[in-house]
Design an enzyme around this catalytic site. Structure first.
Site, short mmCIF file in Angstrom:
data_model
loop_
_atom_site.label_atom_id
_atom_site.label_comp_id
_atom_site.label_asym_id
_atom_site.label_seq_id
_atom_site.Cartn_x
_atom_site.Cartn_y
_atom_site.Cartn_z
N HIS A 289 0.84 -1.20 0.00
CA HIS A 289 0.00 0.00 0.00
C HIS A 289 0.88 1.26 0.00
O HIS A 289 0.46 2.32 -0.46
CB HIS A 289 -0.91 0.04 1.24
CG HIS A 289 -2.06 -0.91 1.15
ND1 HIS A 289 -1.97 -2.22 1.50
CD2 HIS A 289 -3.35 -0.71 0.75
CE1 HIS A 289 -3.14 -2.81 1.33
NE2 HIS A 289 -4.00 -1.91 0.88
N ASP A 361 -3.87 -5.70 -8.69
CA ASP A 361 -4.32 -5.12 -7.43
C ASP A 361 -4.52 -3.63 -7.69
O ASP A 361 -4.18 -3.12 -8.76
CB ASP A 361 -3.28 -5.38 -6.34
CG ASP A 361 -3.87 -5.35 -4.94
OD1 ASP A 361 -4.99 -4.85 -4.77
OD2 ASP A 361 -3.19 -5.81 -4.01
#
Length: 458
Positions: A289, A361
């Site tokens: 992230h 993703d």
């Protein structure tokens, strides 16, 4: 009083460059919390500071003039950032119909504004939408169902294929639509049961998720997680992925058994599954992230352990495969797996002979977004990825799509890859889309004839 004035001036000198930086980067996903009211407050605060400095005569000194100039910068930089964003948005929205048909099916976007995403859907600039907690917060289930149905109606009226509608309902700590949907335990809670019980309960969990998602009009669930569970406290810097809590088990056989049953339950309801996060993030220490992350394990070891559940479940399901942003150093040390042709085409397509849908993703993650986004987008498309996900901050779609648009216009995109990808998308989602759309229509008719109170989102 003089002491307090000095403190105030010192703070103004410290905060000014921070305010200017925030203003110049107002559209950055890390500054999402400042959008709207936050940006307006920053502009108002800058104006108030400038007026105060002028009225108190601070501008008469050289240092005072410099401080006034510094506090004039945030509104100017914010305006410049907004203009850049609007120009990029205009470029995307005015793409030709041919460009939209070629590129649009390969993008899935999260959204906050229905009118904005409806326009993208109608123009064919996206192939799917992602719904999450902010789409249901403070609203009824029926409102979200009607919104999804309205998007599909607009697609139908425009002569376009139904949207892929995705949600993230894993169970446990990741269930972004629960409540109001049923909160199902994590699949990891089944790992200690006998194999038959594991399968029965996992299939039940899949059916619960599937029925409720299909009733909303969602036709793709971004679950289950197939990463192997890491040792306790291995990933101390993992603040958001939290794979230790989401992974099913450390034993590949247990993961395969539970995940296979869960996928069966989902598919029985007409909702597709997504296996994630290949090539595996249980072994990496960094959270993608925010940071780039390397998976340094030899391929032979991964084939014998981490990849067994992926190959097993893919072999007897219609699941899509999500590729994460870790760098598989033994195969391609120069780029993340999500945009590596050596990984996607070389391993997944050629070696495994998997011809289903591969998606990235979320591209709004630090491992990609804080680097060369355009390079990643072009390489992902050319590498055999079918769907590019822009989930966390939907407005970044304009930047990501502009990268693909520029790549197409410069002749950097592989036309053959795009055609093959389009075929996979049409084949891979046709059944789930049709069934979920049909279920949504049926539910709407039932709701019209027998209104009932709906649970509200939390």
């Amino acid at each position: 009083m003089q002491f307090l004035n000095r403190i105030a001036l010192s703070l103004l000198w410290i905060v000014a460059p921070l305010a200017a930086f925030a203003a110049a980067n107002k559209n950055d996903p890390y500054l999402l919390v400042l959008r709207g009211a936050g940006n307006a407050a920053l502009v108002v605060a800058s104006i108030v500071v400038v007026i105060t400095l002028l009225r108190t005569g601070r501008w008469r000194s050289t240092a005072g003039k410099l401080l006034v100039i510094l506090w004039c910068l945030p509104p100017l930089l914010m305006a410049a950032a907004h203009v850049r964003f609007e120009l990029r948005k205009h470029e995307v929205l005015t793409a030709s119909a041919a460009e939209a048909r070629q590129l649009g099916p390969h993008f899935m976007v999260g959204y906050s504004s229905f009118p904005e995403v409806a326009r993208l859907a109608e123009q064919g600039l996206i192939g799917g939408v992602y719904v999450t907690r902010h789409n249901i917060r403070g609203r009824t289930v029926e409102a979200l169902r009607a919104e999804i149905a309205a998007l599909q109606d607009k697609r139908r009226a425009a002569g376009l294929s139904p949207l892929v509608v995705a949600a993230d309902q894993e169970g446990g700590i990741v269930g972004h639509l629960a409540p109001p949907l049923t909160k199902v335990p994590a699949l990891a809670t089944l790992a200690g049961l006998a194999p038959d019980d594991q399968q029965a309960k996992a299939e039940e969990f899949g059916r619960i998720h599937g029925r409720e998602l299909a009733g909303l009009g969602v036709n793709l669930n971004l679950a289950p997680v197939l990463d192997l569970k890491p040792p306790p406290r291995r990933n101390r810097l993992d603040f958001h992925t939290l794979i230790g809590q989401r992974a099913i088990a450390a034993d590949p056989a247990v993961v395969s058994t539970i995940a296979s049953a869960y996928v069966r339950g989902l598919e029985d309801t007409g909702v597709g599954a997504t296996l994630k996060h290949f090539p595996g993030i249980g072994r990496v220490r960094d959270d993608t992230h925010h940071f780039s992350a390397n998976l340094d394990t030899p391929v032979a070891e991964l084939e014998a352990t981490d990849w067994l559940p992926f190959r097993e479940v893919l072999s007897h399901s219609r699941s899509a495969l999500m590729v994460g942003h870790v760098t598989l150093t033994a195969v391609d040390p120069d780029r993340a797996a999500s945009h590596s042709k050596r990984v996607v085409q070389g391993i997944i397509r050629d070696k495994w002979n998997y011809q289903g849908v591969v998606m990235t993703d979320d591209l709004v993650m630090g491992a990609i977004y804080q680097n060369d986004v355009c390079k990643a987008v072009v390489e992902a498309i050319n590498g055999g990825v079918d769907l590019l996900l822009v989930a966390y901050d939907g407005v970044q779609f304009y930047r990501v799509f502009a990268c693909a648009l520029d790549g197409s216009r410069r002749g950097k995109l592989d036309a053959a890859m795009l055609r093959a990808s389009q075929t996979r998308l049409e084949r891979g989602f046709a059944v789930e889309q049709a069934r979920a759309v049909s279920l949504t229509k049926s539910t709407r008719e039932t709701t019209r004839t027998a209104p009932r109170a709906m649970a509200r989102g939390g």
